[in-house]
Design an enzyme around this catalytic site. Structure first.
Site, short mmCIF file in Angstrom:
data_model
loop_
_atom_site.label_atom_id
_atom_site.label_comp_id
_atom_site.label_asym_id
_atom_site.label_seq_id
_atom_site.Cartn_x
_atom_site.Cartn_y
_atom_site.Cartn_z
N CYS A 14 17.35 19.74 -4.27
CA CYS A 14 18.64 19.06 -4.12
C CYS A 14 19.82 19.99 -4.26
O CYS A 14 20.97 19.54 -4.21
CB CYS A 14 18.74 17.92 -5.12
N ASP A 71 20.79 21.76 -6.93
CA ASP A 71 21.36 21.92 -8.27
C ASP A 71 21.21 23.36 -8.77
O ASP A 71 20.24 24.03 -8.44
CB ASP A 71 20.62 21.01 -9.27
N CYS A 76 23.72 16.81 -10.67
CA CYS A 76 23.91 15.38 -10.87
C CYS A 76 23.95 15.04 -12.36
O CYS A 76 23.87 15.93 -13.22
CB CYS A 76 22.76 14.64 -10.20
N CYS A 105 15.14 18.00 -12.77
CA CYS A 105 16.33 18.50 -13.47
C CYS A 105 15.95 19.09 -14.83
O CYS A 105 16.52 20.10 -15.27
CB CYS A 105 17.35 17.37 -13.67
#
Lengths: 146, 394
Positions: free
Chosen positions: A37, A39, A63, A107
């Site tokens: 994504c 990040d 996020c 994450c």
């Protein structure tokens, strides 16, 4: 509180991230990204001569889950020895955050990888082979299996 | 609460709700039961709604088929044509890169049935090139399906010109007008279209309602096998209350659009200009002039869209983001996270479109609401920039 798919703990760390910023005289810096994504997390460590994390800060592009994972990781790192922080897995971060949605587990993995990257940088700076981090990680995983 | 996610669905007009309630309570007849007053009352209410919907888009009532939503209308239009024997010799469909998933995924299904799909590229503003469209049409082309407005970047296509090309080439033209109806003038005559999808939830009607305009010359094979409701196109007992609500929403839109659209347009321009003036690293997406009224979409360098979305939400401002992180948060697998295909198509790089945000207004939004968005944005953006490893203060 507007919670949505995140736990109260995740939202609390998202709104009030701990240890956000940079350490100018850090002796271990790790930056990792997640291809899924986009990040990115940058982790700064200040490790004392006797191998204890004296200070830790982070900067994250990501996020809510990425910011909360970064914040929680820094909380879990402070005051620990180098050996202890290598034992810190992404599962511990997820648990401390009261869970993450399945699609957001990456994450917490990113936070674990940032710790490893920062430690490798630390070992390079103190004149040691950074492979020691991989070896120590492998030993820990092996110990967990047995 | 400042609700700025109106392309996802508007707040139903109070008059719509009032009109629906009797059909949920005492007027519960089945429109197919014409022979006693309760059924006939429902039948007449459905037909009155049909007239309002037809009137809104310049069609005739017998060209309106009620469906459950825009997705069903799009499926009915595309699969209905493909399944019909009249068109079995044509196996080519043209869409654009920025169509809704209900058009894109329906076409992907048809690939397995031997269809060839051409996806027209769009420029950086989200416009298709009309010459590309002309060149793409062949003797084998059955259908062109191009949306009238994109809900994510707000860009409005030149549907009338597309329709003219299709008419000249003898190709069927379907318009997904879900984002447009009630927000811009939509006329099946002006558009020269054969099929047009709309949904009640997007113009102050109830969720779970939709309609498909079907030109009398066009033949569709029904997707459901059953009875003979909706002129044989859509069997199944009608959602009477929903249809009545959709009809009332259409009546109100026809009567009041000229009042609320210019106001929304002005507020959209105000918000867009304010946001653009705040940061040189904030970029508007979509066409700045040819766009839905009150639609503002942008991306911000250095910061991520879901974080923006969450911070606005914590300030009671509700919008949308096309970032990968906000795409499918409840998915079981991180592979299901993908940045918006629309942003990618208009040339925003993957790592940058992560910071995208869309605000879409309704007729209920006030100037104070927009002032509040303008007021909180610098604090939110500055906070997230400070947290970003990409952002270096100059």
């Amino acid at each position: 509180m507007a919670k949505g798919p995140y736990s109260d703990k995740v939202m609390e760390h998202f709104m009030n991230p701990r240890n956000m910023g940079e350490i100018n005289d850090a002796n271990g810096v790790g930056e990792v990204g997640n291809p899924a994504c986009g990040d990115v997390m940058k982790l700064y460590l200040k490790i004392s001569d006797d191998g204890i994390v004296e200070d830790v800060k982070f900067k994250t592009f990501g996020c809510g889950a990425a910011i909360a994972s970064s914040s929680m990781a820094t909380e879990l790192l402070k005051g620990k020895t180098v050996e202890q922080i290598l034992e810190l897995t992404n599962n511990a971060i997820v648990e401390a955050l009261d869970g993450l949605p399945p699609a957001k587990i990456h994450c917490s993995v990113m936070a674990e990888e940032a710790i490893e990257a920062a430690l490798k940088d630390y070992y390079v700076r103190v004149g040691k082979d950074p492979k020691i981090v991989d070896e120590m990680k492998a030993k820990i995983k092996d110990k967990v299996k047995h | 609460m400042i609700y700025l996610d109106n392309v996802a669905g508007t707040k139903p007009d109070e008059r719509v709700v009032e009109k629906m309630i009797p059909f949920l309570k005492e007027k519960y007849g089945n429109p197919s039961a014409h022979f006693y007053p309760l059924g006939r009352e429902a039948f007449e209410a459905v037909n009155e709604a049909r007239e309002h919907v037809a009137n809104l888009i310049d069609a005739t009532p017998d060209e309106i088929v009620f469906t459950s939503c825009g997705t069903e209308s799009n499926n009915m239009a595309i699969k209905g044509l493909a399944l019909n024997d009249k068109y079995k010799n044509k196996k080519h469909i043209i869409i654009s890169e920025i169509e809704h998933f209900s058009v894109q995924n329906t076409c992907i299904k048809l690939l397995n049935e031997g269809y060839k799909i051409t996806k027209l590229k769009v420029d950086n503003n989200g416009q298709i090139n009309l010459d590309d469209l002309k060149k793409s049409i062949t003797d084998d082309t059955l259908l062109v399906s191009i949306m009238s407005a994109n809900p994510e970047i707000g860009t409005i296509q030149d549907s009338a010109a597309i329709g003219q090309i299709c008419k000249e080439k003898g190709v069927i033209y379907h318009v997904d007008a879900v984002a447009s109806v009630g927000h811009q003038k939509v006329s099946v005559k002006d558009f020269n279209c054969d099929l047009l999808s709309l949904a009640g939830q997007n113009f102050y009607g109830p969720r779970g309602t939709g309609a498909l305009y079907v030109n009398k010359e066009v033949k569709l094979t029904p997707l459901f096998d059953g009875g003979f409701q909706e002129n044989g196109y859509r069997s199944g007992s009608e959602n009477v209350a929903g249809i009545v609500g959709l009809g009332e929403a259409a009546r109100i839109a026809k009567a009041e659009m000229d009042t609320y659209v210019p106001r929304m347009q002005a507020l959209g321009k105000k918000l867009m200009a304010s946001l653009e003036g705040m940061f040189d690293f904030l970029h508007i997406t979509g066409d700045k002039s040819k766009r839905l009224p009150g639609h503002v979409s942008f991306w911000i360098e250095y910061i991520e869209g879901e974080s923006l979305l969450l911070w606005y939400s914590l300030n009671n401002i509700y919008g949308a983001s096309g970032s990968a992180c906000s795409s499918n948060i409840l998915a079981e697998d991180e592979d299901d996270l993908a940045a918006s295909h629309v942003l990618t198509a208009v040339g925003v790089p993957n790592d940058i479109c992560a910071g995208s945000m869309t605000f879409s207004m309704s007729k209920y939004i006030t100037e104070e609401d927009i002032d509040k968005v303008i007021e909180v944005t610098p604090t939110i953006v500055t906070r997230l920039c400070e947290m970003s490893p990409y952002y270096n203060k100059k």
